[in-house]
Design an enzyme around this catalytic site. Structure first.
Site, PDB file in Angstrom:
ATOM      1  N   ASP A   1       7.295 -25.699  51.796  1.00 12.08           N
ATOM      2  CA  ASP A   1       8.146 -26.386  50.837  1.00 12.08           C
ATOM      3  C   ASP A   1       7.660 -26.131  49.413  1.00 12.08           C
ATOM      4  O   ASP A   1       6.466 -25.855  49.202  1.00 12.08           O
ATOM      5  CB  ASP A   1       8.125 -27.900  51.090  1.00 12.08           C
ATOM      6  CG  ASP A   1       8.780 -28.257  52.412  1.00 12.08           C
ATOM      7  OD1 ASP A   1       9.645 -27.498  52.870  1.00 12.08           O
ATOM      8  OD2 ASP A   1       8.411 -29.298  52.984  1.00 12.08           O
TER       9      ASP A   1
ATOM     10  N   TYR B   1      -3.322 -28.160  58.023  1.00 13.96           N
ATOM     11  CA  TYR B   1      -2.892 -28.717  56.747  1.00 13.96           C
ATOM     12  C   TYR B   1      -3.849 -29.816  56.284  1.00 13.96           C
ATOM     13  O   TYR B   1      -4.463 -30.509  57.101  1.00 13.96           O
ATOM     14  CB  TYR B   1      -1.500 -29.343  56.879  1.00 13.96           C
ATOM     15  CG  TYR B   1      -0.403 -28.391  57.257  1.00 13.96           C
ATOM     16  CD1 TYR B   1       0.335 -27.709  56.292  1.00 13.96           C
ATOM     17  CD2 TYR B   1      -0.075 -28.179  58.603  1.00 13.96           C
ATOM     18  CE1 TYR B   1       1.358 -26.849  56.642  1.00 13.96           C
ATOM     19  CE2 TYR B   1       0.950 -27.316  58.962  1.00 13.96           C
ATOM     20  CZ  TYR B   1       1.660 -26.652  57.984  1.00 13.96           C
ATOM     21  OH  TYR B   1       2.669 -25.797  58.340  1.00 13.96           O
TER      22      TYR B   1
ATOM     23  N   ASP C   1       9.265 -36.773  50.918  1.00 19.86           N
ATOM     24  CA  ASP C   1       8.098 -36.508  50.071  1.00 19.86           C
ATOM     25  C   ASP C   1       8.310 -37.150  48.704  1.00 19.86           C
ATOM     26  O   ASP C   1       9.381 -37.661  48.386  1.00 19.86           O
ATOM     27  CB  ASP C   1       7.802 -35.004  49.962  1.00 19.86           C
ATOM     28  CG  ASP C   1       8.940 -34.228  49.310  1.00 19.86           C
ATOM     29  OD1 ASP C   1       9.426 -34.660  48.258  1.00 19.86           O
ATOM     30  OD2 ASP C   1       9.334 -33.182  49.853  1.00 19.86           O
TER      31      ASP C   1
ATOM     32  N   ARG D   1       5.843 -33.851  56.940  1.00 22.42           N
ATOM     33  CA  ARG D   1       6.521 -34.976  56.275  1.00 22.42           C
ATOM     34  C   ARG D   1       7.060 -35.956  57.319  1.00 22.42           C
ATOM     35  O   ARG D   1       7.028 -37.168  57.119  1.00 22.42           O
ATOM     36  CB  ARG D   1       7.635 -34.477  55.359  1.00 22.42           C
ATOM     37  CG  ARG D   1       8.822 -33.891  56.059  1.00 22.42           C
ATOM     38  CD  ARG D   1       9.913 -33.507  55.094  1.00 22.42           C
ATOM     39  NE  ARG D   1       9.476 -32.423  54.227  1.00 22.42           N
ATOM     40  CZ  ARG D   1       9.997 -32.181  53.034  1.00 22.42           C
ATOM     41  NH1 ARG D   1      10.936 -32.958  52.557  1.00 22.42           N
ATOM     42  NH2 ARG D   1       9.575 -31.181  52.312  1.00 22.42           N
TER      43      ARG D   1
END
Length: 305
Positions: free
Chosen positions: A42, A70, A84, A181
């Site tokens: 993203d 991550y 987000d 997310r």
């Protein structure tokens, strides 16, 4: 002018760039159009973005190491339309959870989980990516999204004194196709207060880590200095889990022609080389070797028959 380059370039994607912006910029610097990738990030995310150049694009769908790692931060008490912090706030709730509650809750997400793909994702519904539907203002309730399986191998909290109140940082090692997310939103819902992703960095993809990654600025400098080739990783690094076969001239010619050959090797896939050059992924079944994928161009290999 198109330049014949082949291999893997591990790029660092900066914040506020789309993955396709980065790939387009890299194409220009590399002077090549044949570029593939193994998963986008993203715009708000940063981190490892491997791109496959030239004949290496054949390896995109053959990777064994598909897990991603991550580092994410999230804030409790808020929900946005995007999941987000860049989105519009749609709900705020009182936070009555403490660090111990969050620690206990993230443990529930280890192993196989089910996720509903977020509206701001590349998943296609009737040929349309969800993010395009979301940008047109189509409500999530109007779109039938099918739950997907994901697997969380590691999820652990990272202490960070620079975080805001009700903000937490986690490390996640997960299967390909996991939505961080959505993971954060689900944690927040289980805690009864909601949560929103505030930052995301991909620290590992395809087995390559942040320490392997280079910036676009470094790539541009390498072009200016005529040193781009020194930054490109060999395609065979994707296949280092496979045993190596060094081909004779006869076997190399047969490989180039797509012919099967007899060979005394156990059944399985192998990395095949001729004169120390990576030629192909080959499969051996019942003492017969055949090509799975060729990574050289037959016309350019000058092997005397």
């Amino acid at each position: 002018m198109q330049i014949d380059r082949n291999g893997i370039l591990i790029l660092y994607k900066p914040k506020d760039w789309t993955s396709f912006d980065v790939i387009a910029k890299a194409r220009g610097i590399l002077s090549t159009r044949k570029v593939g990738h193994s998963g986008t990030l993203d715009p708000m995310a940063t981190g490892v973005l491997p791109i496959f150049i030239g004949r290496a694009t054949k390896a995109v769908d053959m990777q064994i190491i598909k897990d991603k790692e991550y580092i994410a931060t999230f804030k409790l008490g808020i929900n946005t339309d995007t999941g987000d912090i860049t989105g519009d706030v749609i709900k705020k709730r009182k936070v009555e959870s403490f660090k111990e509650d969050v620690l206990n809750e993230i443990e529930n997400f280890k192993g196989e989980i089910t996720q509903l793909p977020p509206m701001y994702s590349a998943v296609k519904i009737n040929g349309q990516p969800l993010y395009k539907l979301a940008r047109r203002g189509i409500d999530a309730k109007q779109v039938e999204r099918k739950p997907r399986k994901a697997f969380i191998k590691v999820i652990e909290m990272i202490d960070d004194k620079n975080l805001d109140e009700n903000e937490y940082k986690i490390k996640v090692l997960c299967s390909e196709g996991t939505y961080i997310r959505t993971l954060v939103e689900d944690i927040g819902e289980n805690l009864g207060c909601g949560a929103v992703l505030t930052s995301l960095s991909r620290t590992m993809a395809c087995g390559y880590t942040l320490s392997d990654a280079i910036t676009l600025e470094q790539l541009q400098k390498a072009r200016n200095d005529e040193k781009i080739e020194s930054l490109i990783v060999n395609t065979d690094t994707i296949f280092m889990h496979l045993e190596r076969i060094d081909l004779s001239k006869e076997l190399a010619i047969r490989i180039l022609n797509g012919a099967r050959s007899r060979i005394s090797k156990p059944d399985g896939d192998y990395r095949a080389y001729y004169n120390n050059k990576f030629y192909a992924i080959a499969n051996v079944t019942d003492k017969k070797m055949s090509v799975v994928k060729l990574f050289v161009e037959k016309e350019k290999e000058n092997i005397d028959a």
